[in-house]
Design a protein around this motif. Sequence first.
Motif, PDB file in Angstrom:
ATOM      1  N   THR A 114       2.681  -3.858   4.167  1.00 46.17           N
ATOM      2  CA  THR A 114       2.500  -3.767   2.717  1.00 46.17           C
ATOM      3  C   THR A 114       2.949  -5.037   2.004  1.00 46.17           C
ATOM      4  OG1 THR A 114       2.726  -1.355   2.703  1.00 46.17           O
ATOM      5  CG2 THR A 114       3.217  -2.501   0.644  1.00 46.17           C
ATOM      6  N   ASP A 115       2.137  -5.487   1.064  1.00 48.37           N
ATOM      7  CA  ASP A 115       2.536  -6.554   0.151  1.00 48.37           C
ATOM      8  C   ASP A 115       3.227  -5.888  -1.032  1.00 48.37           C
ATOM      9  OD1 ASP A 115       2.773  -8.532  -1.769  1.00 48.37           O
ATOM     10  OD2 ASP A 115       0.850  -9.466  -1.303  1.00 48.37           O
ATOM     11  N   TRP A 116       4.556  -5.875  -1.021  1.00 46.24           N
ATOM     12  CA  TRP A 116       5.309  -5.107  -2.007  1.00 46.24           C
ATOM     13  C   TRP A 116       5.186  -5.698  -3.413  1.00 46.24           C
ATOM     14  CZ3 TRP A 116       6.451  -0.427  -0.739  1.00 46.24           C
ATOM     15  CH2 TRP A 116       6.609  -0.113   0.607  1.00 46.24           C
ATOM     16  N   THR A 117       5.013  -7.004  -3.505  1.00 50.94           N
ATOM     17  CA  THR A 117       4.845  -7.606  -4.828  1.00 50.94           C
ATOM     18  C   THR A 117       3.499  -7.233  -5.432  1.00 50.94           C
ATOM     19  OG1 THR A 117       3.964  -9.662  -3.876  1.00 50.94           O
ATOM     20  CG2 THR A 117       6.340  -9.531  -4.224  1.00 50.94           C
ATOM     21  N   GLU A 118       2.529  -6.928  -4.576  1.00 53.08           N
ATOM     22  CA  GLU A 118       1.244  -6.449  -5.071  1.00 53.08           C
ATOM     23  C   GLU A 118       1.334  -4.982  -5.457  1.00 53.08           C
ATOM     24  OE1 GLU A 118      -3.006  -5.512  -3.059  1.00 53.08           O
ATOM     25  OE2 GLU A 118      -2.347  -7.602  -2.899  1.00 53.08           O
ATOM     26  N   PHE A 119       2.110  -4.210  -4.694  1.00 50.23           N
ATOM     27  CA  PHE A 119       2.282  -2.790  -5.015  1.00 50.23           C
ATOM     28  C   PHE A 119       2.988  -2.632  -6.358  1.00 50.23           C
ATOM     29  CE2 PHE A 119       4.684   1.252  -4.745  1.00 50.23           C
ATOM     30  CZ  PHE A 119       3.609   2.124  -4.607  1.00 50.23           C
ATOM     31  N   ARG A 120       4.035  -3.464  -6.551  1.00 46.18           N
ATOM     32  CA  ARG A 120       4.742  -3.466  -7.829  1.00 46.18           C
ATOM     33  C   ARG A 120       5.398  -4.828  -7.988  1.00 46.18           C
ATOM     34  NH1 ARG A 120       9.339   0.851  -8.647  1.00 46.18           N
ATOM     35  NH2 ARG A 120      10.708  -0.980  -8.766  1.00 46.18           N
ATOM     36  N   GLU A 121       5.058  -5.529  -9.028  1.00 46.29           N
ATOM     37  CA  GLU A 121       5.391  -6.948  -9.127  1.00 46.29           C
ATOM     38  C   GLU A 121       6.888  -7.239  -9.166  1.00 46.29           C
ATOM     39  OE1 GLU A 121       4.812  -7.348 -14.002  1.00 46.29           O
ATOM     40  OE2 GLU A 121       3.402  -8.313 -12.623  1.00 46.29           O
ATOM     41  N   ALA A 177       9.388  -9.202  -1.847  1.00 46.95           N
ATOM     42  CA  ALA A 177       8.360  -9.237  -0.804  1.00 46.95           C
ATOM     43  C   ALA A 177       8.880  -8.666   0.510  1.00 46.95           C
ATOM     44  CB  ALA A 177       7.872 -10.673  -0.606  1.00 46.95           C
ATOM     45  N   ALA A 207       2.556  -8.999   4.954  1.00 41.44           N
ATOM     46  CA  ALA A 207       2.849 -10.007   3.933  1.00 41.44           C
ATOM     47  C   ALA A 207       4.051 -10.861   4.319  1.00 41.44           C
ATOM     48  CB  ALA A 207       3.090  -9.328   2.588  1.00 41.44           C
TER      49      ALA A 207
END
Length: 411
Positions: free
Chosen positions: A285-292, A296, A341
Motif C-alpha cells: 500500500t502507498d499510505w500517502t496515497e491512501f491518506r496524505e 509512507a 511503495a
Amino acid sequence: MQFIQVETAPDLDDQNVPAGTRLVVTDQFNAGDGPTDDPVTAFRLALTRAAGAMMAEGAMPPHLSRMILCLPDIGVLQNRLIDYDLAFRETLAGNFPEISVVVDASLKGPEVALSAVVPPAGDPDAKVYGDFTQAEVNFQYSPRAQAPDHEKYFELWRVSGPAYQKNRRAEVWFGETPGQSFDLFMPEGVANPPLHLFIHGGYWQALDKRNHAHMADAMLKAGIAVAMVNYDLMPEVDLAEIIRQCRAAVARAHDVAGDYGYDRNRMTVSGHSAGGHLSGALACTDWTEFREDLPADLLKGSVPISGLFDLEPLSKTGMQRVFRFTAEDIAVLSPINMTPAVKIPVILSVGGLESPEFHRQSALFAEHMRRHGCQVSEAVMEGHHHFSIVEALTDPAAPLTSAIIQLAKTC
C-alpha cells in the motif's frame, strides 16, 4: 444472513430448475446427539448434518438454492443473528440461499432442510487452470479437504477465542458497518510497546476476530500490543472494499496510538489465508496515497501466513459464485500485481502439509517483493497444515511466532 419468516414451510421439491440440472433436496435434520443447550450450537450441528446429506448427493455449497430453518422460538435468531450468520458461514461459507424460517413451538431445537440445484457435469478430464481439472483445482484450494481434522480447530476457536477476547483493552471502530472494528490487547507493564495487527482468514467470507483472540497471548507476553482486525464479509461487500477496510484499520491504529499508549512508529501486520492476501496487499500500500497525512512507511513489516496472492486460480474454483472476480479484479487486487511503495520486510510462512498451490502462491509473492527490493525471509513450519499453522501462534517457541515477535520488537 437474511431470512423470510413464513407460516408454513415451502415445498423444496417444487422449484423451477433449468433444463439439464438436477434438484437435490435433503430431509429435515436436527442436532442429533450433539449438545443442544446453546441454540446456535444446535443450529450449527443441524446445518452440518443437512449439508453432509446434500453433499452425499453430489451437491456442493455453491449449488445451494433454498434453506428451511424451523425454530421453537424466533426471538433467539433475532437477538443472535450475527452468531447464526457466522455459524452458517463456518459450515457453508458465503453461499447463502433463500432462507425461510418457520416457528414451531413444539420443537425442542432447530431443524434444517436444504435444497440445491446441481448443474450438468462437465468433462472430468477437462483442464480449467493449468494442468488442473475442476476437481483438482477445487482440492488445491480447499484446506478443509486437505486437513481431515479441521473441525477440531474450528471448535477450539469457538471456545478459546471468545474466552480470551474478554482480556481486550478496547474495541476500536474504523467504520460504521458491523465488521469495521479491531480488538486491542495491551501487554502488562510495558511502556509504549510496538503494535502488531492480525487479520483473520476464512476466504473473505467467514470467521471473526473473536475466533483468534487467544492467538495474541504469546505476543502480549513478549511485550507487544496486538490488534485483532475484523472486516465486513463477502458477499455483502466485495474484495476491493475489504482491502479498503483493512487499510482504514491500519490508519485508525496509527491515529489512536496516543490514546492507548503503544508506538505508532512500530506497527507490523500479519494475516492468515485470506488474511494473508490482505496483509500482502497492506505491504504494497502507498499510505500517502491512501491518506496524505500518513507516513509512507506506516507499516514496518508484514507476515502473510498461507496467503493468496494470485487470484486467478480462485476464479476457477466453485467459490467463484461468491467471489465473482472479474479480469480487472484479478489484475488490480492480486498482491503479485501491486507495487510496494517502500522496501518493507516480509516474512512468509506456509505449512509443510499444505497443497502445492499454497506453496506456489507464497513463492510468487516472495519473488515479486524481492524484485522490488524488499527483504524477504521464510518461517518454516514443517508438519503443519492450513489450520494448525495459525493455531501455532499460541506457541512462543514456534518458528512463525518467534519470527513475528522478533520483527515487531526490532522494527
